[in-house]
Design a protein around this motif. Structure first.
Motif, mmCIF file in Angstrom:
data_model
loop_
_atom_site.group_PDB
_atom_site.id
_atom_site.type_symbol
_atom_site.label_atom_id
_atom_site.label_comp_id
_atom_site.label_asym_id
_atom_site.label_seq_id
_atom_site.Cartn_x
_atom_site.Cartn_y
_atom_site.Cartn_z
ATOM 1 N N PRO A 316 -10.764 -75.455 -86.512
ATOM 2 C CA PRO A 316 -11.752 -75.997 -87.460
ATOM 3 C C PRO A 316 -11.920 -77.512 -87.365
ATOM 4 O O PRO A 316 -12.967 -78.041 -87.751
ATOM 5 C CB PRO A 316 -11.209 -75.582 -88.825
ATOM 6 C CG PRO A 316 -9.862 -75.023 -88.604
ATOM 7 C CD PRO A 316 -9.719 -74.681 -87.170
ATOM 8 N N ALA A 317 -10.891 -78.206 -86.840
ATOM 9 C CA ALA A 317 -10.991 -79.666 -86.760
ATOM 10 C C ALA A 317 -12.173 -80.092 -85.883
ATOM 11 O O ALA A 317 -12.698 -81.194 -86.024
ATOM 12 C CB ALA A 317 -9.694 -80.251 -86.215
ATOM 13 N N LEU A 318 -12.595 -79.186 -84.993
ATOM 14 C CA LEU A 318 -13.733 -79.519 -84.132
ATOM 15 C C LEU A 318 -15.003 -79.773 -84.945
ATOM 16 O O LEU A 318 -15.930 -80.419 -84.477
ATOM 17 C CB LEU A 318 -13.987 -78.367 -83.152
ATOM 18 C CG LEU A 318 -13.037 -78.287 -81.947
ATOM 19 C CD1 LEU A 318 -13.298 -77.021 -81.172
ATOM 20 C CD2 LEU A 318 -13.230 -79.502 -81.056
ATOM 21 N N MET A 319 -15.034 -79.224 -86.149
ATOM 22 C CA MET A 319 -16.255 -79.347 -86.948
ATOM 23 C C MET A 319 -16.366 -80.696 -87.645
ATOM 24 O O MET A 319 -17.424 -81.036 -88.172
ATOM 25 C CB MET A 319 -16.296 -78.237 -87.995
ATOM 26 C CG MET A 319 -16.190 -76.844 -87.405
ATOM 27 S SD MET A 319 -17.017 -75.638 -88.401
ATOM 28 C CE MET A 319 -16.140 -75.831 -89.928
ATOM 29 N N VAL A 320 -15.241 -81.442 -87.636
ATOM 30 C CA VAL A 320 -15.222 -82.702 -88.382
ATOM 31 C C VAL A 320 -16.317 -83.648 -87.904
ATOM 32 O O VAL A 320 -17.097 -84.177 -88.707
ATOM 33 C CB VAL A 320 -13.832 -83.356 -88.257
ATOM 34 C CG1 VAL A 320 -13.890 -84.800 -88.720
ATOM 35 C CG2 VAL A 320 -12.834 -82.566 -89.081
#
Lengths: 341, 456
Positions: A316-320
């Protein structure tokens, strides 16, 4: 509900299926009626081998292969464009598609064989690990020490402004999804990125949409240095035409490693055939040695492992950095650094 | 006896049932706790994520600004492969994230994290929401940050733990059943021990069972003892009755015999004499039977509290032979006595009684004009008084049967007898720790009865 996700402001990555700008397109006629429609960011010259390999396995299937930018690909899939398989180098955009429910789940022996970090929720599958590298023209670097870290590169550029003015190139992160991913991950990981950006920004940098053109310009001598190029493309190009003009540098302080990923869009009409193609890709991804294939396997080869940096994590960190507010502030900082009057 | 289900099995089944119930209960509880723990973990991570985002809120040029921290989202990947959604709103105005995310609009104090469960895009989600006032210009604006995550990671973790708990419960159940079986057997052991002790007793051993017994078995044991006491009393009473009856019968019989003998002497007619002789013989037999019944009662009575005097079997043998010589003489039977000293511990009256019965038997069943040899011998451990006749033998009835009460051999037709003689002898010998051996005589048709006793 799914459509509702569209409300998320991704206005900067605006693209619609209707306005899908094809960079390349090819149709491979098979013996049967089934058509596998692939939308991809991979150039045909690196990807054709895979398509031919798949057709050798399933000769009855025709393949319709479209090459688009990663942002266009993302937009098209969000709009429900009729593709059966989406292959992209922009992990963050691919991840977002999976997270927002635009991907179909697929499970097979081949995908289960993948390591945990190479798949997410059986929606998205990685099949290559590709590092970001610096490609230089040896002619321009004549008499200069070859930099091994960003610090050394910064020093070389700062000390020789005349030699490098107008001769450094990088992705235009505003248009290239992969360039944005590399830049944000690098900015997150090392402070040296911004220092280097400042120095390059003073050298009238050239901006590109794609790795291919950057490598072309380095090969032609128009560029002395292309920063953050896809290593796999560069290696492929080097193998074809080098003459010692072009050299690949791998920064020792930090290196981004990208996973090229595949997903089956929600709107796919041939998910089973797409699954078979994913099986082929993941099996190739699990191979031990590079062999003759243009793209590297998942198993990290020795020089990649020596740098000690794993691939960018699929999570999910990719969405930051895809968040519009974050993107806006990152881009303004990026423009401040790279576009100096 | 009607058999109901074994106590041991019933106990084991009962305990196993309890163990099964406990196993299922513990599995359910562990599963529930695991689910709760996983959910709490997710809540904590969501809260940390929302708080981390809220901490970046700031105001710039009259606008609310924020920067999603990388860690706020990367920590969400820790639980599992769950989809992540978020929503940031300043007052009523949507700032960024997923506009349609069902966010909480409950009033709450700034800084406290609220949780809720809902659905988004067809999946169950858990939402953590936190608010923070941000000063925009002069106005404080409440900004709410919500972070949501699907729950498949939580599901996977609790399923895995639940599976583990199930395995543990099964293992617990197996161990519990094994232990139950062992416990049932252990707690029933005293019962079996008492049963064994009672079963091991001799046929006439009616002493009370004196044995350590668990509290629960004490009533059973005391009832058993009371029953045995009553039984012993009733046996004693019937023995007394028999003895009394025999005694009372014998006295008038003696009178009848005397009168018959007197009559015999005064009567001349041969058929009347014959009749009187018959009467005398019948009276003799009756008196003998009564005597034996008396003997039997005496034996039963004295055996109960056996005297242990030093007795020489040679003396007893000599006395017996002397006593029975007249009877033998009537049948022209010669008694030969060979003795050597053989001392045993016992009751002289009983031993005399036993030997007399055996010898009497031998005389009774021997044809006229034969020999009966009575020999007392002693070897290393045993003294032996053997009485060998030249009679017709034991017939085909097994020797053991002849020692039973009122049982008579097959060659006894025409001979009056009660069948008590060998029983009396056998009882006496057994009480003394000896035995009565019956067998054919060596090199002849006769029978040898041997009284075998341990030496003193």
């Amino acid at each position: 509900m799914r459509r509702a996700c569209l409300a998320i402001a991704l206005t900067l990555i605006a693209a619609t299926a209707a306005a899908l700008e094809l960079e390349d397109h090819r149709y491979y006629q098979g013996t049967g009626d089934t058509v596998l429609r692939i939308v991809s960011t991979a150039d045909l010259e690196v990807f054709e081998d895979y398509l031919i390999a798949f057709q050798a396995e399933r000769p009855n299937i025709s393949i319709d292969y479209s090459v688009v930018s990663s942002a266009d690909l993302h937009g098209a899939i969000r709009d429900g464009a009729a593709f059966d398989l989406a292959l992209s180098s922009a992990m963050d955009l691919q991840f977002r598609l999976a997270n927002d429910g635009f991907a179909q789940s697929y499970r097979s022996q081949a995908t289960e064989a993948l390591p945990d970090w190479a798949r997410w929720r059986d929606l998205i599958f990685a099949f290559t690990t590709e590092p970001a590298v610096v490609v230089i023209s040896t002619r321009h670097f004549e008499g200069l020490p070859l930099p091994a870290t960003r610090q050394e590169l910064t020093a070389v550029l700062r000390d020789n402004p005349d030699r490098f003015n107008g001769a450094v190139g990088t992705y235009d992160v505003r248009v290239s999804g992969l360039g944005y991913l590399f830049a944000t991950q690098e900015a997150r990981s090392t402070d040296a990125y911004w220092r280097l950006s400042e120095v390059m920004g003073r050298l009238d940098p050239q901006f590109y949409c794609c790795s291919g053109q950057m490598i072309d310009d380095v090969t032609d001598g128009r560029l002395a240095l292309a920063y953050n190029v896809l290593g796999s493309y560069a290696a492929d190009r080097l193998a074809q035409e080098s003459g010692g003009e072009v050299q690949i540098l791998r920064m020792q302080d930090f290196g981004n490693v990208m996973l090229r990923t595949a997903l089956i869009p929600e709107a796919a009409e041939e998910p089973a055939v797409a699954g078979a193609f994913i099986d082929l890709l993941t099996k190739l991804g699990m191979r031990e040695t590079n062999g003759d294939w243009p793209l590297p396997p998942l198993s990290q080869n020795t020089d990649l492992r020596s740098t000690g940096f794993g691939p960018i994590r699929l999570g999910p960190a990719l969405m930051v950095y895809l968040d519009p507010l974050n993107r806006r502030s990152f881009l303004s900082e990026w423009e401040d650094a790279w576009e100096q009057p | 006896m009607t058999r109901t289900r074994s106590i041991g099995r019933r106990l084991t089944l009962l305990l196993a049932g309890v163990a099964a119930l406990l196993s299922i209960l513990s599995w359910g509880m562990v599963s529930g706790l695991a689910r709760q723990a996983a959910e709490r973990t997710q809540d904590n991570v969501l809260a940390a994520s929302a708080t981390a985002i809220a901490e970046t809120l700031r105001s710039e040029q009259g606008e609310v600004r924020l920067e999603l921290p990388y860690s706020a989202f990367s920590m969400l990947g820790a639980i599992g492969e769950d989809r992540v959604f978020y929503h940031v709103a300043a007052g009523e105005e949507f700032l960024t994230g997923y506009a349609n995310l069902p966010v909480l609009d409950r009033p709450r104090a700034p800084g406290t994290v609220l949780f809720d469960t809902g659905t988004f895009d067809g999946e169950e989600i858990r939402i953590a929401s936190v608010t923070r006032p941000v000063l925009v210009g002069a106005e404080p604006l409440t900004v709410s940050v919500s972070v949501a995550q699907t729950r498949s990671g939580v599901g996977a973790i609790s399923r895995e733990l639940s599976r583990l708990a199930a395995l543990l419960s099964v293992a617990f159940f197996i161990v519990a059943v094994t232990l139950s079986a062992i416990a049932a057997r252990t707690s029933l052991r005293p019962l079996n021990e008492i049963a064994d002790a009672v079963a091991r007793r001799g046929p006439s051993d009616l002493r009370p069972v004196k044995r350590e017994a668990p509290e629960e078995l004490a009533p059973l044991l005391s009832s058993l003892n009371r029953l045995m006491e009553r039984l012993a009393q009733s046996i004693r009473r019937s023995e007394d009755f028999i003895a009394e009856a025999a005694h009372r019968v014998r006295t008038p019989l003696a009178t009848v015999r005397t009168q018959a003998e007197i009559a015999l002497r005064s009567v001349e007619a041969s058929d009347e004499r014959q009749r009187l002789r018959h009467i005398i013989r019948a009276v003799d037999e009756s008196s003998r039977s009564a005597g034996q019944l008396l003997d039997h009662a005496t034996v039963a009575y004295r055996v109960e509290d056996l005297a242990r005097d030093s007795v020489d079997l040679a003396d007893i043998s000599a006395r017996c032979v002397a006593a029975l010589e007249p009877t033998a003489a009537m049948k022209e039977i010669r008694l030969i006595l060979r003795t050597e000293p053989a001392k045993v511990a016992g009751d002289a009256v009983l031993l005399d009684n036993a030997l007399r019965n055996v010898l009497d038997n031998a005389i009774k069943y021997s044809p006229e004009d034969t020999l009966i040899t009575l020999a007392v011998t002693a070897d290393a451990a045993e003294a032996r008084v053997s009485v060998c006749d030249e009679g017709p033998g034991l017939g085909d009835c097994p020797a053991e049967h002849l020692k039973e009460r009122f049982r008579r051999g097959t060659h006894t037709e025409g001979i009056v007898g009660s069948g008590l003689g060998l029983t009396i002898a056998s009882d006496v010998l057994r009480a003394h720790g000896g035995r009565l051996d019956l067998g054919p005589a060596e090199g002849g048709t006769g029978t040898c009865a041997a009284l075998v006793l341990p030496l003193l």
